[in-house]
Write an enzyme that holds these catalytic residues in place. Structure first.
Site, PDB file in Angstrom:
ATOM      1  N   GLU A 135     -15.590  -7.400  15.834  1.00 38.91           N
ATOM      2  CA  GLU A 135     -16.039  -6.033  16.146  1.00 38.91           C
ATOM      3  C   GLU A 135     -15.208  -4.978  15.429  1.00 38.91           C
ATOM      4  O   GLU A 135     -15.645  -3.813  15.336  1.00 38.91           O
ATOM      5  CB  GLU A 135     -15.992  -5.803  17.664  1.00 38.91           C
ATOM      6  N   ASN A 169       2.735   9.203  -2.772  1.00 38.45           N
ATOM      7  CA  ASN A 169       2.082   8.162  -1.960  1.00 38.45           C
ATOM      8  C   ASN A 169       0.700   8.606  -1.509  1.00 38.45           C
ATOM      9  O   ASN A 169      -0.279   7.867  -1.611  1.00 38.45           O
ATOM     10  CB  ASN A 169       2.938   7.827  -0.733  1.00 38.45           C
ATOM     11  N   ASP A 224       2.913   4.357  -6.773  1.00 41.00           N
ATOM     12  CA  ASP A 224       3.949   5.354  -7.065  1.00 41.00           C
ATOM     13  C   ASP A 224       5.263   4.676  -7.449  1.00 41.00           C
ATOM     14  O   ASP A 224       5.487   3.506  -7.155  1.00 41.00           O
ATOM     15  CB  ASP A 224       4.151   6.286  -5.857  1.00 41.00           C
ATOM     16  N   CYS A 270     -10.795 -12.221  21.965  1.00 41.98           N
ATOM     17  CA  CYS A 270      -9.342 -12.075  22.111  1.00 41.98           C
ATOM     18  C   CYS A 270      -8.929 -12.147  23.589  1.00 41.98           C
ATOM     19  O   CYS A 270      -9.034 -13.190  24.194  1.00 41.98           O
ATOM     20  CB  CYS A 270      -8.864 -10.790  21.424  1.00 41.98           C
ATOM     21  N   GLU A 317       7.987  12.182  -2.789  1.00 41.48           N
ATOM     22  CA  GLU A 317       7.543  10.804  -2.581  1.00 41.48           C
ATOM     23  C   GLU A 317       6.369  10.742  -1.613  1.00 41.48           C
ATOM     24  O   GLU A 317       5.429   9.967  -1.809  1.00 41.48           O
ATOM     25  CB  GLU A 317       8.691   9.944  -2.056  1.00 41.48           C
ATOM     26  N   ALA A 370       0.834  -1.214   0.000  1.00 45.75           N
ATOM     27  CA  ALA A 370       0.000   0.000   0.000  1.00 45.75           C
ATOM     28  C   ALA A 370       0.863   1.257   0.000  1.00 45.75           C
ATOM     29  O   ALA A 370       1.950   1.286   0.576  1.00 45.75           O
ATOM     30  CB  ALA A 370      -0.933   0.003   1.205  1.00 45.75           C
ATOM     31  N   ASP A 371       0.359   2.302  -0.658  1.00 42.48           N
ATOM     32  CA  ASP A 371       1.077   3.580  -0.718  1.00 42.48           C
ATOM     33  C   ASP A 371       0.763   4.474   0.471  1.00 42.48           C
ATOM     34  O   ASP A 371       1.590   5.275   0.885  1.00 42.48           O
ATOM     35  CB  ASP A 371       0.672   4.342  -1.991  1.00 42.48           C
ATOM     36  N   SER A 394       9.172   4.640  -6.780  1.00 40.83           N
ATOM     37  CA  SER A 394      10.165   5.124  -5.812  1.00 40.83           C
ATOM     38  C   SER A 394      11.310   4.122  -5.752  1.00 40.83           C
ATOM     39  O   SER A 394      11.928   3.860  -6.782  1.00 40.83           O
ATOM     40  CB  SER A 394       9.528   5.379  -4.434  1.00 40.83           C
ATOM     41  N   HIS A 407     -11.363 -10.977  15.784  1.00 43.85           N
ATOM     42  CA  HIS A 407     -12.011  -9.709  16.142  1.00 43.85           C
ATOM     43  C   HIS A 407     -13.120  -9.302  15.172  1.00 43.85           C
ATOM     44  O   HIS A 407     -12.907  -8.434  14.309  1.00 43.85           O
ATOM     45  CB  HIS A 407     -10.969  -8.589  16.154  1.00 43.85           C
TER      46      HIS A 407
END
Length: 946
Positions: free
Chosen positions: A913, A372, A535, A786, A368, A328-329, A537, A911
């Site tokens: 929730e 992003n 992007d 949890c 950069e 992910a950017d 980089s 989880h």
């Protein structure tokens, strides 16, 4: 060798293994999502005016920061009337931070690695959590907030925080040193006053609100002390009742007055490095080297140890798509649990470039960060702000001049042109490490380092795009080349993996072009023209394309002829830019946007999706490179595999690495036995009766807010219930129909996960009787998630029908696991899972001790036969699994959820929730609608109550 042996400095590898574990553990326990970061590994011998030297990072730069939202009335510190109570809240004073810069910097080479213990920070995240809960309870009162003004305790300890607190209000203070909570009474007055023990705040509260504040601290079991009073006289007087004197007695304007400006005479030193000749390099060998360089390689080993979903407001974390690939950017969070606005956060840095051109490295860091950030829908740059972290080896030859020039370029040129500000930042000017090894003096000097974090409000988090390519042949790939064909290879990862640096690196040559690019991408997001975005980089264009292909598991064919004939320069140069995927029927639309923002000169069609599961590069239709996605992905993940093998259970590391061989079936999918938008609570929507749900927590629990949001949405009245309320008698479970024990780290898990919490019930007669009576009622029900699951499993003796529940122990991987895992809902009487049996869908996992351990042989099979097991991990073939990471903890037959014989009480490690809304899911199915699959669980509970 032991760490304390003189003459040996801890290796960079040791630091990268242990350092992230410590920081992730603190953050996990405190309870903040860790959804953005970077990893730069660098060491290079370069020319200097006097010969050559080693530059790079031996000691790490580690950043910690966050983004959120604040109400206008809470922004300003209020006036502190004379007579107000000056308070310290949080942990006790300890011998921390007193060794100072000499201990942390090691510039002299005289220190061994067993540094002065008083200089070392020790973290107590469970205490930090308690302090945060007190602050949360205060600001939740809005304009009735009892806190007038608040200041954190950091560098300098109380000696810095207390004077600044009162000086901000134009006041002074009289304080008593011995009122400071103290874990080490033998400390001198100076040590008590100056130690940097964290997890503390200082604040002001008036007399009429002191009892309210005291009650909040008592409820959260958070230590606090009134140190003294604010005064109109701007004097700071600190008394010491032990020595019957005043160790501090001075006017604040002297203490906090402006020191004289420091003058430094510096010299600009320019040294031309050797040229980097790429003409004889083989593309395939070069690419595999670049993909394995830590800066480019798969960061899974850093990401899965950090909780990314706590709080329930994460819309975009690092892991992308149904294969959960960390590319992910931008990190994106939600403003609240109802709307689609949010916040975006990204990072930019190009530190090796500073060895060639320091101001260019600063400009590229900003560039950069913005390329992003462009992946989320901020609309424009008008509300974007930056945080700048500056690091340099002050006093090292030529570095001070480089720092001056870079600050000037960033602060007085680039940011004003972009119309953005840098309101916050930090600096460290000791980026040099010197030590002796085998009677030889060694040193590593860090390059000038500017790390930029960009923050902006997001108009609609659903319009964010990711690097995941869509396997749609009726689409095209396009490049925004903000380097405008220069393709400068200096200070690139390609140069680094061949032990070179080159002469000229990339730069942000045209600020208006960057701004127009950003606006154009935002318009394309608004109009939904983009299918994917990534992007350019570290590693250059070829890395961008590889990562997009890894996320979408699809082959691509690229032709470079429009970009020139220097193939390696085009593929590996780290100029600013981005690659986008666009559906064919939008080609004309994006061309109009390109023309509108005058980007024609830097926008090129690159290629398209292919069927071959290969990345194919052509020059004028002549193939110059072809390699399978699986081979490239294995190469990219090799570094993380070796790190996991060294650090974690090597068997688990091998299983995860082998899992990357499967390129066909995604690891996440959705097969539901119900419609996500079906609302089983519809008959009760207009009912004025809202059943009371106890959102139960203990000290150290951090998951109660998202849990309350889920139950509120289902039609309950969620009530915050701390164990201290029940033990103290201010609340009783009799007044609640249901309870849910929430996730976190009760008692810091020091007694075993959930066990301290369970013992506070089992060994307290009032709590034991109250909980026993609640479980025996016929109209009560409960859920444990949890840490709450671990706790309730230890109460199996007082929960009817829970005799065969397991307890939970350390994960097989020997690490905290933050994952999105596939589960199957098994046949069971659980009221929470009514109508969901047979469904298979993703769920968030975040735990370190989640492996189910049964007390007796045969209980695994018995729990399946008797249908008290209700949830299990499955693999991509829908089979129950014990293979890592599909099963993140190694529970037998994948079992991770259990219920009682009558289904009224259910526990599970994952989880639900945190992902009850579709937008909260890291990966989501197109047909889910606004509600995610797990919202059904909470609505089932409301329907059961009737």
């Amino acid at each position: 060798e032991p760490y304390g042996k003189p003459g040996r400095i801890v290796s960079a590898l040791d630091i990268m293994i242990e350092g992230p574990l410590g920081s992730a553990a603190f953050n996990n326990e405190f309870g903040r999502p860790n959804i953005c970061g970077y990893f730069r590994s660098y060491e290079q011998r370069i020319k200097t005016a006097d010969g050559d030297e080693v530059r790079g990072y031996h000691k790490p730069i580690m950043l910690a920061g966050g983004v959120g939202s604040i109400r206008p009335e809470q922004i300003d510190k209020l006036d502190i009337p004379a007579g107000s109570n000056i308070i310290v809240v949080g942990g006790p004073a300890m011998l921390i931070g007193l060794g100072g810069g000499a201990a942390s910097s090691m510039t002299s080479g005289s220190s061994a690695e067993n540094l002065d213990f008083a200089s070392v920070q020790r973290g107590n995240p469970e205490m930090e959590r308690r302090v945060q809960e007190v602050i949360d309870r205060c600001y939740a009162q809005g304009s009735n907030n009892p806190i007038l003004s608040l200041h954190d305790v950091g560098a300098g300890g109380l000696s810095n925080a207390l004077p600044e607190l009162v000086n901000d209000a134009g006041k002074g203070a009289t304080l008593e040193l011995r009122k400071v909570p103290n874990d080490e009474p033998g400390m001198s007055p100076r040590e008590i006053w100056c130690n940097e023990s964290q997890e503390r705040y200082v604040l002001a509260v008036t007399d009429d609100r002191l009892d309210d504040f005291s009650a909040l601290c008592e409820r959260e079991r958070c230590p606090f002390a009134v140190l003294g009073k604010a005064t109109d006289d701007q004097q700071l007087i600190v008394s010491d009742e032990v020595f019957n004197n005043h160790p501090v007695q001075m006017p604040l304007d002297i203490l906090l007055g402006k020191p004289p400006k420091m003058k430094r005479e510096v010299e600009r030193i320019a040294v031309r490095q050797d040229e980097f000749d790429v003409s004889k390099l083989d593309i395939k060998k070069a690419l595999h080297r670049v993909l394995q360089a830590p800066t480019v390689a798969d960061k899974t080993f850093l990401i899965t140890i950090g909780d990314r979903s706590v709080g329930g407001l994460t819309a975009r974390d690092q892991m992308v798509g149904p294969w959960q690939v960390p590319v992910a950017d931008v990190a994106v969070t939600l403003t609240d649990f109802e709307h689609f606005t949010g916040e975006g956060m990204s990072i930019g840095e190009r530190t090796p470039l500073a060895l060639l051109d320091a101001p260019a490295s600063g400009r590229m860091a900003i560039g950069e960060a913005l390329t992003n950030l462009a992946a989320c829908y901020t609309g424009d740059l008008s509300r974007t702000v930056l945080s700048a972290n500056w690091m340099a080896a002050a006093g090292h030859e030529g570095e001070d001049a480089r720092l001056f020039d870079t600050v000037k370029s960033v602060g007085m040129d680039i940011c004003p042109q972009l119309g953005i500000t840098i309101p916050v930042g930090k600096d460290s000017l000791s980026m040099k490490t010197v030590w002796r090894e085998d009677n030889t003096q060694k040193s590593v000097t860090g390059p000038l380092s500017l790390i930029i974090s960009a923050f902006a409000p997001v108009k609609d988090v659903r319009k964010s795009v990711t690097p995941q390519l869509v396997a749609d042949k009726d689409s095209g790939l396009f490049l925004f080349d903000l380097g405008q064909g220069k393709n400068r290879l200096g200070a690139s990862v390609l140069a680094q993996v061949y032990a070179r640096i080159g002469q000229q690196g990339p730069d942000l040559d045209d600020v208006s072009l960057l701004k127009n690019f950003y606006l154009a991408v935002q318009e394309m997001l608004e109009q939904d023209y983009l299918m994917a975005y990534h992007d350019r980089s570290d590693g250059g264009l070829i890395t961008t394309l590889c990562e997009m292909a890894f996320a979408g598991r699809t082959g691509i064919t690229i032709d470079l002829h429009k970009l020139g004939d220097k193939t390696l320069d085009i593929l590996f140069a780290e100029e600013l830019g981005a690659v986008v995927q666009v559906k064919r029927n939008n080609f004309n639309n994006i061309k109009q946007v390109i023309e509108k923002y005058n980007l024609n000169g830097c926008f090129y069609q690159l290629g398209q999706i292919n069927d071959s599961a290969e990345i194919i590069i052509q020059q004028n239709k002549m193939k110059v490179f072809a390699e399978s996605i699986v081979k490239l992905r294995r190469s990219w993940s090799l570094t993380t595999y070796h790190m996991q093998k060294l650090r974690d259970n090597p068997d688990c590391a091998q299983q995860e690495y082998d899992d990357s061989l499967d390129n066909e079936k995604p690891s996440l999918f959705s097969q539901l036995s119900y419609q996500t938008d079906e609302d089983v609570t519809a008959p009760y929507l207009n009912s004025s009766a809202k059943p009371r749900m106890a959102i139960l927590r203990e000290q150290g629990v951090n998951g109660q807010v998202e849990m309350a949001a889920a139950f509120n949405k289902a039609g309950f009245e969620a009530v915050d219930v701390h164990m201290s309320d029940l033990l103290g008698g201010s609340l009783d479970l009799n007044s609640f129909q249901g309870l849910v024990a929430c996730g976190g780290f009760s008692y810091g898990d020091v007694l075993g996960a959930g066990e301290g919490w369970a013992k506070s019930i089992l060994y307290n007669s009032r709590a034991f009787d109250m909980f026993s009576a609640f479980f025996l009622r016929e109209d009560s029900f409960g859920l444990g998630i949890c840490n709450g699951c671990q706790m309730m499993s230890n109460l199996h003796g007082i929960i009817p029908g829970a005799e065969h529940w397991p307890h939970f122990v350390k994960n097989n991987s020997e690490q905290f696991e933050a994952r999105v895992s596939m589960v199957e809902v098994m046949p069971s009487p659980s009221l929470f899972l009514t109508g969901m049996q047979g469904s298979k869908m993703p769920i968030v996992v975040s735990h370190g001790e989640g492996r189910a351990e049964f007390r007796e042989e045969g209980q695994v099979e018995m729990s399946i036969e008797q249908e008290t097991a209700c949830l299990r991990y499955i693999d991509r073939n829908s089979e129950a699994t014990e293979v890592y990471p599909a099963n993140p903890n190694g529970s037998p037959q994948g079992l991770t959820g259990f219920t009682t014989d009558n289904g009224r009480f259910t526990i599970m490690m994952p989880h639900p929730e945190r992902i009850f809304r579709t937008v909260q899911n890291s990966w989501q199915e197109d047909d889910w609608g606004l509600d995610g699959p797990w919202m059904r669980m909470f609505r089932n509970a409301r329907a059961w109550v009737g």
